[in-house]
Design a protein around this motif. Structure first.
Motif, PDB file in Angstrom:
ATOM      1  N   SER A 172      -9.838  41.890 -16.585  1.00  0.00           N
ATOM      2  CA  SER A 172      -9.010  40.931 -15.852  1.00  0.00           C
ATOM      3  C   SER A 172      -7.589  40.961 -16.426  1.00  0.00           C
ATOM      4  O   SER A 172      -7.199  40.084 -17.193  1.00  0.00           O
ATOM      5  CB  SER A 172      -9.625  39.539 -15.988  1.00  0.00           C
ATOM      6  OG  SER A 172      -8.918  38.605 -15.232  1.00  0.00           O
ATOM      7  N   TYR A 225     -17.798  40.909 -13.381  1.00  0.00           N
ATOM      8  CA  TYR A 225     -16.568  41.641 -13.634  1.00  0.00           C
ATOM      9  C   TYR A 225     -16.784  43.127 -13.373  1.00  0.00           C
ATOM     10  O   TYR A 225     -17.890  43.642 -13.529  1.00  0.00           O
ATOM     11  CB  TYR A 225     -16.080  41.415 -15.066  1.00  0.00           C
ATOM     12  CG  TYR A 225     -15.752  39.980 -15.329  1.00  0.00           C
ATOM     13  CD1 TYR A 225     -14.591  39.419 -14.825  1.00  0.00           C
ATOM     14  CD2 TYR A 225     -16.607  39.164 -16.047  1.00  0.00           C
ATOM     15  CE1 TYR A 225     -14.291  38.093 -15.040  1.00  0.00           C
ATOM     16  CE2 TYR A 225     -16.317  37.838 -16.271  1.00  0.00           C
ATOM     17  CZ  TYR A 225     -15.154  37.305 -15.766  1.00  0.00           C
ATOM     18  OH  TYR A 225     -14.866  35.995 -15.978  1.00  0.00           O
ATOM     19  N   GLN A 258     -15.932  30.728 -17.624  1.00  0.00           N
ATOM     20  CA  GLN A 258     -15.905  32.185 -17.614  1.00  0.00           C
ATOM     21  C   GLN A 258     -17.131  32.733 -18.359  1.00  0.00           C
ATOM     22  O   GLN A 258     -17.748  33.708 -17.917  1.00  0.00           O
ATOM     23  CB  GLN A 258     -14.611  32.658 -18.272  1.00  0.00           C
ATOM     24  CG  GLN A 258     -14.280  34.103 -18.084  1.00  0.00           C
ATOM     25  CD  GLN A 258     -12.916  34.447 -18.701  1.00  0.00           C
ATOM     26  OE1 GLN A 258     -12.348  33.692 -19.481  1.00  0.00           O
ATOM     27  NE2 GLN A 258     -12.411  35.610 -18.349  1.00  0.00           N
TER      28      GLN A 258
END
Length: 139
Positions: A111, A49, A38
């Motif tokens: 997220s 993102y 990530q």
């Protein structure tokens, strides 16, 4: 001739905590690997993102990626230490799971589902590592 009876040592933990500590070590290892991935994706592409406009804890995603990368590497090392049964790894594991829980809270807008899952996993890891107290083995 009398036979000495030895009583088994009463464990100071339950089977759930022992299994939980092993499971926590594996989760710490996997969480570390996922955090590394990530972090790399956030460093490589700053637009991976969704952008959150009015977020109080706004941070540059490249900076966020470096934070995740460093925490991920430390988590992998700690996970291996937990699986080896090292005492320092339990303490560091609790600290890292606590930091991960805070980091995932801050990552909620980016997220939300993944962050909530990770907060739950971090909570379990903290519980398992805090309640598991292995007996010292004498050779």
């Amino acid at each position: 001739m009398t036979q000495q009876q030895t009583q088994p040592a009463t464990p100071s933990h339950g089977g759930l905590a022992e299994g939980g500590a092993i499971f926590g070590g594996v989760l710490m290892l996997m969480n570390g690997i996922l955090a590394i991935l990530q972090g790399i994706s956030a460093i490589a592409a700053d637009d991976v993102y969704a952008r959150i406009d009015a977020y109080v804890y706004k941070i540059n995603l490249t900076g966020w990626g470096w934070i995740l990368l460093v925490l991920g590497v430390i988590a992998v090392i700690t996970g291996v230490g937990i699986l080896m049964g090292l005492e320092w790894a339990r303490v560091v594991g609790i600290l890292l799971a606590s930091l991960s829980m805070i980091a995932q809270f801050l990552f909620l807008p980016y997220s939300p589902i993944w962050s909530l899952i990770m907060i739950g996993i971090d909570f379990f890891v903290i519980w398992a590592l805090a309640t598991y107290h292995p007996q010292r083995r004498t050779v």
